[in-house]
Design an enzyme around this catalytic site. Structure first.
Site, PDB file in Angstrom:
ATOM      1  N   GLU A 125       2.964  -5.410  12.408  1.00 23.49           N
ATOM      2  CA  GLU A 125       3.662  -6.560  11.826  1.00 23.49           C
ATOM      3  C   GLU A 125       4.470  -7.307  12.875  1.00 23.49           C
ATOM      4  OE1 GLU A 125       3.070  -7.686   8.981  1.00 23.49           O
ATOM      5  OE2 GLU A 125       2.317  -6.040   7.762  1.00 23.49           O
ATOM      6  N   ARG A 129       3.511 -11.179  13.840  1.00 25.56           N
ATOM      7  CA  ARG A 129       4.497 -12.190  13.414  1.00 25.56           C
ATOM      8  C   ARG A 129       5.413 -12.608  14.560  1.00 25.56           C
ATOM      9  NH1 ARG A 129       5.736 -11.038   7.102  1.00 25.56           N
ATOM     10  NH2 ARG A 129       4.110  -9.515   6.752  1.00 25.56           N
ATOM     11  N   ASP A 253      -9.600  -5.809   7.500  1.00 27.64           N
ATOM     12  CA  ASP A 253      -9.847  -7.258   7.627  1.00 27.64           C
ATOM     13  C   ASP A 253      -9.738  -7.847   9.037  1.00 27.64           C
ATOM     14  OD1 ASP A 253      -7.106  -6.748   7.443  1.00 27.64           O
ATOM     15  OD2 ASP A 253      -6.718  -8.082   5.767  1.00 27.64           O
ATOM     16  N   GLU A 369      -4.920 -16.630   2.811  1.00 28.31           N
ATOM     17  CA  GLU A 369      -6.300 -16.529   3.289  1.00 28.31           C
ATOM     18  C   GLU A 369      -7.250 -17.559   2.683  1.00 28.31           C
ATOM     19  OE1 GLU A 369      -4.307 -14.021   2.628  1.00 28.31           O
ATOM     20  OE2 GLU A 369      -4.314 -12.759   4.435  1.00 28.31           O
TER      21      GLU A 369
END
Ligand code: DMJ
Length: 461
Positions: A125, A129, A253, A369
């Site tokens: 994360e 980010r 993903d 998405e």
């Protein structure tokens, strides 16, 4: 003013049956009605970004995120905010031309952001980010302080790769370098190379690229010899799979996304080869093409046997990747399916069973998405139907997720019951992709590669 140029709601009811969902998709594929005023739509998105950003500033300034219903702050780590929302949002402000907001935010981060903290953070994360956000904002502004902070952060994250396999631990303490949790997955292991690689190129320190690439290759090398698929759980100390469940959803993903994008950003031939080797396995075992349209389900990585027919908001990134990889026909069909999922209830749920078109997991996390894919498809095809998708999604976000203080998640897309959380990716990704869909000239699409948190990275080396 009616914005619904094609009537999706009747389609929604019909979509309860899989067969009719496919009819809904094809109905949507025919452009109808007056053309969309892109400038007005972009201005609308920009105004909604300001609504969310001002809400954060008023209710949570100096903290990571805003709880937009209770109007209270939220931090990821106790007593140690790392300004998740400002860092994640900065390049969106720059792209939207919010110059004064961007200048103030950049100055605040230059002066205040400090990673010398005794906190154990999630490497994945923080990388996508914070590291991605700093690198992108640095490239857009040339601010050297942002690059110096990215370098400092990268150095503090490096101990994660000190496992017997080279695959990263899940957590690392920013001050001590202590690592924890070897139970990871392909997304967390394989979604680091765009950020660490860019950091290497900009600082001329190869170690970042080398460690992140070794981790990506380590996952690929452990794919099933029978099917070519990966599972969604792996132990980074033993290298053994802990889950054989294979799909394109959360936990896997962006591993696939980065195989393709690392070739695009770095011209890395190993990544190109790994992407080319992975796609046929996805198509053979995960793709589900039938009267209900094109979907991607779940399979056992070792046998290829179908284990579930679920698809959700996270999987909706895949049309963008397919389109980027040249699989335009598949990309368009899958985006039609994703949009049928969105229109089932006015907002997409976390997941559905695409055979029965019923909700499996009913929350909505303000995810980007589906808009990301609409943006890519519009860029590649210029088909106005993707503008209409964006317009409808924006209308629905305003209708169901807007609060007095910002935008919130939904607990249940069927009842539209609101939760109390505004994830930073709503400002970093959802609103950025919506804006770029209507204002494509705001960024040179052909010269950037977006990281998985929608931070554009540019090959300047
Ligand atoms: C984001 O943090 C990234 O897009 C990630 O790849 C997946 N999850 C969220 C958005 O849904």
């Amino acid at each position: 003013m009616t914005r619904r140029l094609v009537a999706p709601r009747p389609c929604v009811i019909a979509a309860a049956l899989a067969l009719l969902a496919s009819a809904a998709c094809s109905a949507f594929s025919k452009p109808a009605g007056p053309s969309i005023d892109r400038k007005a739509e972009a201005a609308r998105v920009r105004a909604e970004f300001l609504h969310a950003w001002n809400g954060y500033k008023q209710g949570a300034w100096g903290h990571d995120d805003l709880n937009p219903v209770s109007n209270t702050p939220r931090d990821w780590y106790d007593h140690a905010p790392i300004y998740m929302t400002p860092v994640d949002s900065l390049d969106t402000m720059i792209i939207m031309g919010l110059d004064e907001e961007a200048r103030k935010t950049r100055r605040f981060l230059d002066d205040t952001l400090d990673f010398d903290r005794d906190i154990s953070v999630k490497n994945f994360e923080i990388t996508i980010r914070i590291l991605g956000g700093l690198l992108s904002a640095h490239q857009l502004t040339n601010d050297p302080v942002l690059l110096a902070k990215a370098d400092d952060l990268g150095r503090r994250l490096l101990p994660v790769f000190d496992s017997p396999t080279g695959m990263p631990y899940v957590n690392v303490n920013l001050k001590t370098g202590a690592v924890s949790d070897p139970q990871s997955n392909p997304a967390e292991v394989g979604t680091l190379l765009l950020e660490f690689g860019t950091l290497s190129k900009l600082t001329k320190k190869p170690i970042y690229f080398d460690k992140a690439k070794r981790a990506l290759v380590a996952i690929f090398d452990r794919r099933s010899a029978t099917t070519g698929l990966v599972g969604d759980g792996i132990d980074v100390e033993t290298g053994a799979w802990t889950s054989a469940s294979s799909h394109i959803g959360g936990a896997i993903d962006s591993y696939y996304e980065y195989l393709l994008k690392c070739d695009r950003l770095f011209g890395d031939k190993d990544c190109a080869r790994m992407w080319r080797a992975s796609l046929p396995a996805i198509e053979k075992y995960l793709e589900d093409d039938g009267p209900a349209g094109l979907w991607y389900g779940e399979a056992d990585m070792n046998t290829g046997a179908r284990t579930a027919t679920t698809f959700g908001s996270l999987q909706a990134f895949f049309p963008a990747v397919l389109a980027m990889g040249g699989e335009l026909k598949r990309a368009r069909r899958l985006q039609d399916s994703s949009f049928a999922m969105w229109t089932l209830n006015g907002v997409e749920p976390e997941s559905i069973d695409y055979k029965s078109m019923t909700v499996v997991s009913g929350g909505y996390q303000l995810r980007p998405e589906i808009v990301e894919s609409a943006y890519y498809l519009y860029r590649y095809t210029r088909d106005p139907k993707y503008l209409r998708m964006g317009q409808i999604i924006l209308d629905d976000l305003i209708r169901y997720c807007r609060t007095e203080h910002g935008y919130t998640v939904l607990r249940n897309v069927v009842t539209h019951e609101q939760g109390d959380r505004m994830h930073s990716f709503f400002l970093a990704e959802t609103l950025k992709y919506l804006y770029l869909l209507f204002q494509p000239d705001a960024l040179d699409f052909s010269h950037v590669v977006f990281n998985t948190e929608a931070h554009p990275l540019r090959r300047t080396w």
